[in-house]
Design a protein around this motif. Structure first.
Motif, PDB file in Angstrom:
ATOM      1  N   ARG A  34       9.694  -3.298  -6.205  1.00 22.69           N
ATOM      2  CA  ARG A  34      10.543  -3.985  -5.198  1.00 22.69           C
ATOM      3  C   ARG A  34      11.846  -3.238  -5.958  1.00 22.69           C
ATOM      4  N   TRP A  41      11.209  -6.081  -1.600  1.00 19.69           N
ATOM      5  CA  TRP A  41      12.226  -7.492  -2.576  1.00 19.69           C
ATOM      6  C   TRP A  41      13.151  -8.197  -1.437  1.00 19.69           C
ATOM      7  N   ASP A  88      14.725  -7.283  -9.237  1.00 13.02           N
ATOM      8  CA  ASP A  88      14.346  -5.837  -9.052  1.00 13.02           C
ATOM      9  C   ASP A  88      13.186  -5.005  -9.976  1.00 13.02           C
TER      10      ASP A  88
END
Length: 414
Positions: A34, A41, A88
């Protein structure tokens, strides 16, 4: 207080939610990718937003994409107790890094709201938009904007490997145009981050929780050695100006010096570029990275100064020259003593083993730690493996972390 919660039920919730969040960006290898503002994301942030709203909390984004879930407090003047981590990942990363802190915060606040109702002080869960620096050459974009150490003026000409600017990626994801609130916050009382250790100290020591006293400082350099290219077969050894040989002696020196230092300093050379990089040609130019970390800035400074003096001597002996480029100099950051004491009190009361320790990895807590009282709490990582599909923490350890977070938030907000 947390004894009201059935361990088996919590374990199932943790496992389900870790897998749920990992499904956004999951690859066939088992890794999770991600990257800031990409599709995985965005989907993950929207899924967390839906979960926040399902819990009865108020969800909102700021203008860089940090996502918050707010549980309002009874005291309208009270500042916010903020807890969470980053959404992330690195490319092909694990399921727990960053994600566990978000899962734990969701579970902790759900428990508190269900069993204790509205707190005195507001609690907010945060899914920070970025920490890793995996897509763009920049880290802590989420926490940096909240604390004011980063803003739009710092990202001009910042692009990813495909030439897409950070500003364009942000706009494409629906942020950066003023539709959401400015990211800078002035209403935070403290920040609590629960995270996997990403090292093997807790596992080796047989401890369940790590209470971080400091996040180490980091200094990074690119060091270039200039020599002279020549024929590998016809140039006598004593007449060579060999950049590779010079660099090798320097790397050997700093590694031995770091191993001899018993204070916890670590030094790493992880990248090297050689020119012309041909097997039968003496290297004319070698650039190698240097990463030095310690919890005391003075120790880092002394180590670097000592090594660099000796580097100059080595370079002169081999008829080579040096150039240094320092591109990171992050000071150590202390976590809040009062928050750590509160966590220790809970652990002692519950009979849970713990260790005071430093963090050798960077975290959003180091950004918050210079802005508001901050606590960084670790659960063990099996084998110390992280940033890998093999990243794993036993559910029992994850559970202990969630229970600690529940108690700590209760103590701070209720």
């Amino acid at each position: 207080m947390i004894k009201q919660l059935k361990p088996s039920a919590l374990s199932a919730q943790i496992e389900d939610m870790v897998e749920w969040l990992a499904s956004y960006g999951l690859e066939q290898s088992g890794g999770v990718t991600r990257l800031l503002y990409d599709q995985a994301w965005s989907s993950a942030q929207k899924a967390i937003q839906a979960k926040i709203e399902q819990l009865g909390l108020t969800a909102c984004y700021d203008d860089v994409g940090n996502l918050f879930g707010r549980l309002a407090g009874k005291d309208p003047e009270a500042k916010v107790i903020l807890t969470g981590s980053h959404i992330d990942t690195v490319t092909g990363g694990g399921k727990y890094d960053g994600a566990f802190g978000i899962v734990a915060s969701l579970l902790a606040v759900e428990y508190l709201l269900t069993h204790h109702g509205q707190p005195l002080k507001p609690i907010e869960i945060v899914s920070l938009c970025e920490e890793e620096g995996s897509r763009f050459p920049m880290t802590y974009w989420g926490s940096g904007n909240i604390t004011g150490v980063k803003d739009r003026d710092t990202i001009h000409n910042v692009k990813d490997a495909n030439g897409i600017s950070l500003e364009q990626a942000m706009r494409d994801a629906g942020f950066g145009s003023g539709l959401h609130s400015p990211p800078k916050r002035t209403d935070l009382e403290c920040f609590i981050e629960l995270h996997i250790e990403q090292g093997e100290v807790l596992e080796r020591k047989g401890k369940s929780i790590g209470i971080v006293s400091h996040i180490v400082g980091q200094r990074r350099y690119n060091i270039t050695v200039y020599g002279e290219s020549n024929h590998a077969g016809t140039t006598p050894m004593q007449w060579r100006q060999d950049a590779m040989f010079t660099a090798a002696e320097m790397i050997r020196l700093l590694t031995h010096r770091a191993k001899a230092d018993m204070s916890g300093l670590v030094a790493t050379v992880g990248h090297m570029e050689v020119k012309p990089n041909v097997g039968n040609v003496i290297a004319r130019e070698v650039t190698f990275s240097l990463d030095v970390r310690h919890s005391d800035a003075g120790t880092i400074e002394q180590f670097c100064e000592t090594c660099f003096r000796e580097f100059e001597t080595i370079a002169a002996e081999h008829g080579t020259r040096l150039m240094y480029h320092k591109w990171m100099d992050e000071p150590p950051v202390a976590m809040d003593h009062t928050l750590n004491e509160a966590a220790e009190d809970i652990l002692r009361r519950e009979g849970i083993s713990y260790k005071r320790m430093t963090s050798g990895a960077g975290h959003d807590s180091q950004i918050f730690g210079t802005y508001c009282p901050t606590a960084l709490l670790f659960v063990p990582s099996r084998g110390g493996i992280s940033h890998s599909p093999a990243e794993f923490t036993h559910t029992e350890d994850l559970q202990r972390g969630v229970l600690l977070l529940i108690d700590l938030l209760y103590k701070l907000a209720y």
